[in-house]
Design a protein around this motif. Structure first.
Motif, PDB file in Angstrom:
ATOM      1  N   SER A  25       0.939  -1.477  -0.040  1.00 36.32           N
ATOM      2  CA  SER A  25       0.165   0.081  -0.513  1.00 36.32           C
ATOM      3  C   SER A  25       0.932   0.799  -0.250  1.00 36.32           C
ATOM      4  O   SER A  25       0.309   2.109  -0.697  1.00 36.32           O
ATOM      5  CB  SER A  25      -1.761  -0.363   1.043  1.00 36.32           C
ATOM      6  OG  SER A  25      -1.651   1.183   1.532  1.00 36.32           O
ATOM      7  N   VAL A  28       2.557   1.945  -3.673  1.00 37.23           N
ATOM      8  CA  VAL A  28       1.198   2.237  -4.405  1.00 37.23           C
ATOM      9  C   VAL A  28       0.797   3.982  -3.858  1.00 37.23           C
ATOM     10  O   VAL A  28       1.339   3.911  -5.324  1.00 37.23           O
ATOM     11  CB  VAL A  28       0.869   0.445  -5.211  1.00 37.23           C
ATOM     12  CG1 VAL A  28      -0.605   1.490  -5.783  1.00 37.23           C
ATOM     13  CG2 VAL A  28       1.280   0.003  -5.066  1.00 37.23           C
ATOM     14  N   GLU A  29       0.391   3.361  -2.991  1.00 35.00           N
ATOM     15  CA  GLU A  29      -0.151   4.916  -3.155  1.00 35.00           C
ATOM     16  C   GLU A  29       0.753   6.015  -2.461  1.00 35.00           C
ATOM     17  O   GLU A  29       0.653   7.103  -2.513  1.00 35.00           O
ATOM     18  CB  GLU A  29      -1.318   4.755  -1.864  1.00 35.00           C
ATOM     19  CG  GLU A  29      -2.336   3.606  -1.981  1.00 35.00           C
ATOM     20  CD  GLU A  29      -3.291   3.801  -3.125  1.00 35.00           C
ATOM     21  OE1 GLU A  29      -3.108   4.904  -3.317  1.00 35.00           O
ATOM     22  OE2 GLU A  29      -4.172   2.677  -4.152  1.00 35.00           O
ATOM     23  N   HIS A  30       1.794   5.742  -1.099  1.00 28.97           N
ATOM     24  CA  HIS A  30       2.041   7.202  -1.065  1.00 28.97           C
ATOM     25  C   HIS A  30       3.472   7.328  -2.447  1.00 28.97           C
ATOM     26  O   HIS A  30       3.923   7.838  -2.696  1.00 28.97           O
ATOM     27  CB  HIS A  30       3.026   6.788   0.235  1.00 28.97           C
ATOM     28  CG  HIS A  30       1.567   6.559   1.264  1.00 28.97           C
ATOM     29  ND1 HIS A  30       1.330   8.044   1.671  1.00 28.97           N
ATOM     30  CD2 HIS A  30       1.369   5.811   1.545  1.00 28.97           C
ATOM     31  CE1 HIS A  30       0.241   7.434   2.586  1.00 28.97           C
ATOM     32  NE2 HIS A  30       0.186   6.213   2.180  1.00 28.97           N
ATOM     33  N   HIS A  32       3.709   6.375  -5.296  1.00 26.95           N
ATOM     34  CA  HIS A  32       3.240   6.388  -6.834  1.00 26.95           C
ATOM     35  C   HIS A  32       4.439   4.948  -7.297  1.00 26.95           C
ATOM     36  O   HIS A  32       4.565   5.134  -8.621  1.00 26.95           O
ATOM     37  CB  HIS A  32       3.180   7.150  -7.246  1.00 26.95           C
ATOM     38  CG  HIS A  32       2.543   8.409  -6.366  1.00 26.95           C
ATOM     39  ND1 HIS A  32       0.724   8.259  -6.428  1.00 26.95           N
ATOM     40  CD2 HIS A  32       2.560   9.328  -5.564  1.00 26.95           C
ATOM     41  CE1 HIS A  32       0.367   9.079  -5.441  1.00 26.95           C
ATOM     42  NE2 HIS A  32       1.988  10.023  -4.856  1.00 26.95           N
ATOM     43  N   TRP A  35       2.573  -1.530  -9.930  1.00 32.31           N
ATOM     44  CA  TRP A  35       2.215  -2.432  -8.581  1.00 32.31           C
ATOM     45  C   TRP A  35       3.578  -3.311  -9.278  1.00 32.31           C
ATOM     46  O   TRP A  35       3.747  -4.544  -8.511  1.00 32.31           O
ATOM     47  CB  TRP A  35       0.544  -2.654  -8.625  1.00 32.31           C
ATOM     48  CG  TRP A  35      -0.252  -3.621 -10.245  1.00 32.31           C
ATOM     49  CD1 TRP A  35      -0.344  -2.342 -11.186  1.00 32.31           C
ATOM     50  CD2 TRP A  35       0.380  -4.148 -10.613  1.00 32.31           C
ATOM     51  NE1 TRP A  35      -0.764  -3.085 -12.322  1.00 32.31           N
ATOM     52  CE2 TRP A  35      -0.516  -4.162 -12.398  1.00 32.31           C
ATOM     53  CE3 TRP A  35       0.873  -5.654 -10.777  1.00 32.31           C
ATOM     54  CZ2 TRP A  35      -0.847  -5.276 -12.568  1.00 32.31           C
ATOM     55  CZ3 TRP A  35       0.718  -6.941 -11.681  1.00 32.31           C
ATOM     56  CH2 TRP A  35       0.208  -6.798 -12.544  1.00 32.31           C
ATOM     57  N   HIS A  63      -5.157  -1.163  -7.725  1.00 31.21           N
ATOM     58  CA  HIS A  63      -6.644  -0.734  -8.401  1.00 31.21           C
ATOM     59  C   HIS A  63      -6.590  -1.166  -9.536  1.00 31.21           C
ATOM     60  O   HIS A  63      -7.374  -0.123 -10.646  1.00 31.21           O
ATOM     61  CB  HIS A  63      -6.483   0.641  -8.451  1.00 31.21           C
ATOM     62  CG  HIS A  63      -6.228   0.926  -6.548  1.00 31.21           C
ATOM     63  ND1 HIS A  63      -7.270   1.025  -6.018  1.00 31.21           N
ATOM     64  CD2 HIS A  63      -5.021   2.372  -6.334  1.00 31.21           C
ATOM     65  CE1 HIS A  63      -6.606   1.710  -4.434  1.00 31.21           C
ATOM     66  NE2 HIS A  63      -5.557   2.262  -4.796  1.00 31.21           N
ATOM     67  N   ASN A  70      -9.747  -1.137  -1.818  1.00 29.46           N
ATOM     68  CA  ASN A  70     -10.667   0.226  -2.018  1.00 29.46           C
ATOM     69  C   ASN A  70     -10.112   0.816  -0.502  1.00 29.46           C
ATOM     70  O   ASN A  70     -10.945   1.702   0.178  1.00 29.46           O
ATOM     71  CB  ASN A  70     -12.152   0.179  -1.667  1.00 29.46           C
ATOM     72  CG  ASN A  70     -12.411  -0.209  -3.091  1.00 29.46           C
ATOM     73  OD1 ASN A  70     -12.434   0.465  -3.805  1.00 29.46           O
ATOM     74  ND2 ASN A  70     -13.412  -0.873  -3.160  1.00 29.46           N
ATOM     75  N   VAL A  72      -6.447   2.882   1.806  1.00 34.34           N
ATOM     76  CA  VAL A  72      -4.929   2.506   2.506  1.00 34.34           C
ATOM     77  C   VAL A  72      -4.288   2.373   3.109  1.00 34.34           C
ATOM     78  O   VAL A  72      -5.178   2.744   4.160  1.00 34.34           O
ATOM     79  CB  VAL A  72      -4.393   4.034   1.346  1.00 34.34           C
ATOM     80  CG1 VAL A  72      -2.992   4.088   1.405  1.00 34.34           C
ATOM     81  CG2 VAL A  72      -5.115   4.238   0.161  1.00 34.34           C
ATOM     82  N   HIS A  74      -2.255   2.833   5.643  1.00 29.89           N
ATOM     83  CA  HIS A  74      -1.579   4.594   6.389  1.00 29.89           C
ATOM     84  C   HIS A  74      -0.585   3.717   7.589  1.00 29.89           C
ATOM     85  O   HIS A  74      -0.709   3.128   8.133  1.00 29.89           O
ATOM     86  CB  HIS A  74      -2.259   5.052   7.045  1.00 29.89           C
ATOM     87  CG  HIS A  74      -0.892   6.167   7.174  1.00 29.89           C
ATOM     88  ND1 HIS A  74      -0.290   6.316   7.596  1.00 29.89           N
ATOM     89  CD2 HIS A  74      -0.923   7.537   6.029  1.00 29.89           C
ATOM     90  CE1 HIS A  74       0.066   7.112   7.957  1.00 29.89           C
ATOM     91  NE2 HIS A  74      -0.510   8.627   6.793  1.00 29.89           N
TER      92      HIS A  74
END
Length: 95
Positions: A25, A28-30, A32, A35, A63, A70, A72, A74
């Protein structure tokens, strides 16, 4: 927490499942990262790598899979939940 996870992966070739989700997570999310990059790195370093399971989980985390996440995870909240005293983190990040 993520640094400790990645150091454990590099040192031992393994990390707990929950930590895999937290690290994925974060990447991918923080950060960028794609995947696909995470899938390749984890497949290269995990001693228990399973291409089918890992690909599905990384697609979901990125995603783009059939069961997309759905949420993240943290890393600070995850650390408070699974490593509230920092024992795990300090075991791989003594500094």
């Amino acid at each position: 927490l993520v640094d400790a996870c990645m150091r454990q992966l590099w040192h031992c070739g393994w990390m707990p499942n929950y930590m895999r989700h937290v690290a994925a997570s974060f990447l991918v999310e923080h950060l960028h990262l794609s995947w696909k990059s995470g899938l390749a790195w984890f497949h290269h370093t995990l001693v228990d790598a399973d291409i089918a399971i890992n690909a599905a989980m990384w697609q979901n985390g990125g995603h783009s899979g059939p069961d997309q996440w759905n949420f993240v995870m943290h890393p600070v909240f995850a650390a408070k939940t699974c490593d509230p005293h920092g024992t795990y983190t300090r075991s791989f990040c003594p500094e």
